[in-house]
Design an enzyme around this catalytic site. Sequence first.
Site, mmCIF file in Angstrom:
data_model
loop_
_atom_site.group_PDB
_atom_site.id
_atom_site.type_symbol
_atom_site.label_atom_id
_atom_site.label_comp_id
_atom_site.label_asym_id
_atom_site.label_seq_id
_atom_site.Cartn_x
_atom_site.Cartn_y
_atom_site.Cartn_z
ATOM 1 N N CYS A 113 -4.738 2.589 -3.700
ATOM 2 C CA CYS A 113 -3.485 3.055 -3.092
ATOM 3 C C CYS A 113 -2.396 2.003 -3.241
ATOM 4 C CB CYS A 113 -3.677 3.422 -1.624
ATOM 5 S SG CYS A 113 -4.728 4.854 -1.357
ATOM 6 N N LYS A 123 -10.903 -1.429 10.251
ATOM 7 C CA LYS A 123 -11.038 -2.626 9.420
ATOM 8 C C LYS A 123 -11.386 -3.845 10.267
ATOM 9 C CE LYS A 123 -7.481 -0.806 6.288
ATOM 10 N NZ LYS A 123 -8.343 -0.266 5.234
ATOM 11 N N GLN A 175 -4.564 -5.490 6.689
ATOM 12 C CA GLN A 175 -5.501 -6.392 6.028
ATOM 13 C C GLN A 175 -5.453 -7.814 6.594
ATOM 14 O OE1 GLN A 175 -7.740 -5.372 3.928
ATOM 15 N NE2 GLN A 175 -6.980 -3.292 3.656
ATOM 16 N N HIS A 201 0.864 -1.187 0.000
ATOM 17 C CA HIS A 201 0.000 0.000 0.000
ATOM 18 C C HIS A 201 0.895 1.229 0.000
ATOM 19 C CE1 HIS A 201 -2.812 2.992 1.709
ATOM 20 N NE2 HIS A 201 -3.795 2.179 1.362
ATOM 21 N N ASP A 217 3.041 -4.521 7.820
ATOM 22 C CA ASP A 217 1.775 -3.810 7.685
ATOM 23 C C ASP A 217 0.672 -4.859 7.773
ATOM 24 O OD1 ASP A 217 -0.576 -2.657 6.804
ATOM 25 O OD2 ASP A 217 0.260 -1.831 4.952
#
Length: 421
Positions: A378, A240, A217, A137, A214
């Site tokens: 993104c 999220k 997700q 991202h 990261d």
Amino acid sequence: MKIVDTLLTPAMQHPGAELAQLRADFPILATKVAGKPLVYLDNAASSQMPQSVIDCLVRYQTTQHANIHRAVHHLSEIATQEYEAARHKLQHFIGAREVREVIFTSGTTESINLVMHGYGRKFINQGDEIILTTLEHHSNIVPWQMLAEEKGAHIRVVPINDAGELLLDEYQKLFNANTRFVALSHVSNALGTINPVKEMIAIAHEHGVPVLIDGAQAAPHMQVDVQTLDCDFYAFSAHKMCGPTGIGVLYGKAHLLESMHPFKGGGDMIASVSFEKTTYNELPYKFEAGTPPIMAAIGFGAAIDYLSEVGLNKIAAFEHELLVYATEAINSIPGVRIVGDNPKKVAVVSFTIDGIHPHDVGTLLNEEGVAVRTGHHCAQPIMQRFNIPATSRASFAFYNTKKEIDALAAGIRSVQKVFAL
């Protein structure tokens, strides 16, 4: 919480009834769009909040609101207790060794920037190299580019194959005496690819290189244990994960956090201040300058309670079933191509339709009540890799249904018919 009894009662045999009860926990799912039931398939951008989290936010605002730490009055003490209790919940949720390793931030983006400023600006110098991947991202690309430009460092990039999987052999070749840091996503937001992060962390550590993951997700969809992964930093966001916006977490190994410069200066991140010298507070407060998003952090704690009671294993099973069903449904439509179609992914389906721009797809699907995300997500390097400007992305949560996937497939066919006229 209504869902707890339903999901954990052995007498509950019918999966349709179980899902209906689960969906009842999310009031927004009763919304109508253009006179049609909302089909919300944009969960990778932001998931919805259950009533228990909404109630927590209202309760805080109406009965507990005060600034935290230092004050001795009742409301401040209650708010402080709730805020720090949320930190403990998150520590256990990700398996952190110590609660002081859990830093509240405004979200994944700020968490990554905190590491870039606090660690990168201190330890990365001219000629050093930072390894990223094609699947990142922008939030895990731009901060490192800014650092590289400032320091005269260099970015190295792990390529992917046509299925959207990282090439581990190429990753290993990128390491050399100048490698100082690795930053990579646990799961690709654009494709849903689950990266082999544990193996990649181990490879980096063989070279003495720290790794930031990261996890924006990944944390909503699978059990994350930072000690098992042995990552040095892990970043994720509440919105999220059935929680509010404006709050996230940076996990960091304590010895690394202690070695870093603070990201922001101000109140509460100090031990003492004079015009001659400031000494910084202990972890985690060293990185939490100013009044934090107290209500959001407490709401995050409530979201963790909800996800934990539903169960990450149950969530993963629900979502995998949806992914398989959606993949088969979309693949059956002529002229539609799934981008990054591989078996190791979470419930994300990015697709293109021959001759139709994704923005048009999203606009027409909205008229059917179907909410998907369109654009480059993104993640422009991924789009460049596949030589496409954008995709339409349907991303599923455990409260979605196969009937909603049928509505998506019907909507895609309707879009094709409009452009065939």
